[in-house]
Design an enzyme around this catalytic site. Sequence first.
Site, PDB file in Angstrom:
ATOM      1  N   GLY A  87       0.786  -1.234   0.000  1.00 53.45           N
ATOM      2  CA  GLY A  87       0.000   0.000   0.000  1.00 53.45           C
ATOM      3  C   GLY A  87       0.814   1.277   0.000  1.00 53.45           C
ATOM      4  O   GLY A  87       0.245   2.372   0.039  1.00 53.45           O
ATOM      5  N   GLY A  89       2.977   2.457  -2.396  1.00 53.01           N
ATOM      6  CA  GLY A  89       2.881   3.152  -3.690  1.00 53.01           C
ATOM      7  C   GLY A  89       1.577   3.944  -3.740  1.00 53.01           C
ATOM      8  O   GLY A  89       1.536   5.088  -4.203  1.00 53.01           O
ATOM      9  N   TYR A 123      -1.622   1.877 -12.184  1.00 58.31           N
ATOM     10  CA  TYR A 123      -2.165   3.148 -12.704  1.00 58.31           C
ATOM     11  C   TYR A 123      -3.627   2.988 -13.135  1.00 58.31           C
ATOM     12  O   TYR A 123      -4.451   3.853 -12.852  1.00 58.31           O
ATOM     13  CB  TYR A 123      -1.326   3.650 -13.885  1.00 58.31           C
ATOM     14  CG  TYR A 123       0.103   3.996 -13.526  1.00 58.31           C
ATOM     15  CD1 TYR A 123       0.396   4.698 -12.360  1.00 58.31           C
ATOM     16  CD2 TYR A 123       1.166   3.631 -14.342  1.00 58.31           C
ATOM     17  CE1 TYR A 123       1.703   5.002 -12.019  1.00 58.31           C
ATOM     18  CE2 TYR A 123       2.477   3.940 -14.013  1.00 58.31           C
ATOM     19  CZ  TYR A 123       2.737   4.619 -12.850  1.00 58.31           C
ATOM     20  OH  TYR A 123       4.027   4.931 -12.520  1.00 58.31           O
TER      21      TYR A 123
END
Length: 157
Positions: A87, A89, A123
């Site tokens: 978690g 990032g 992303y």
Amino acid sequence: MRIKKVETSNIADLIRIGENANLSPWSAESYLDELKHPASLMYRLADDENETVGMVVGRIIEGGAVEATVEAEIYNIAVIESAQDRGFGQMLLDHFIELVKKNKGVAIWLEVRESNERAIAFYKKNGFQKIQTRNHFYENPREHALLMRLLLDVEKS
Ligand SMILES: CC(C)(COP(=O)(O)OP(=O)(O)OC[C@H]1O[C@@H](n2cnc3c(N)ncnc32)[C@H](O)[C@@H]1OP(=O)(O)O)[C@@H](O)C(=O)NCCC(=O)NCCS
């Protein structure tokens, strides 16, 4: 873990993390130049011993041909391998997004190697969409980049 502003004394850490996470190499000079830029957003994730275990490096970009716009770009985001998938990032990206929103930014752009499935999944999960391919964007190894964009909901004031 805490998110802290990058200072000159942290540049060596950023280089180490970039190497560990296999990012395209940036020199100390490149990081320093970026740090001096008034629109840069450079943050590091520090553990309880104040060791740097992650970073996000980007910039607010103002422009617009017809109407003034504020956008941002992420140049580097990484967490050291041993601390990935926990978690962190996400913490770095959330922090960056919040800062861009505070600056009334409407979009965040980034490029990513097309083989970097892990980062692309990260992303996409966060709402980034592929806009185009940039052929042979990277060297060592030569590879196309995906240009991705996240559109931000900015509250009208
Ligand atoms: C990309 C990177 C920054 C993500 O950081 P991280 O700390 O490993 O990611 P997190 O643990 O915060 O994961 C956040 C979310 O991303 C998604 N995600 C992360 N890795 C994923 C993977 N391999 N596949 C699918 N989804 C993934 C997960 O869904 C996760 O959310 P969850 O809590 O719902 O599971 C990190 O993997 C990294 O440093 N990679 C190497 C450097 C790099 O490639 N940077 C990008 C260059 S453009």
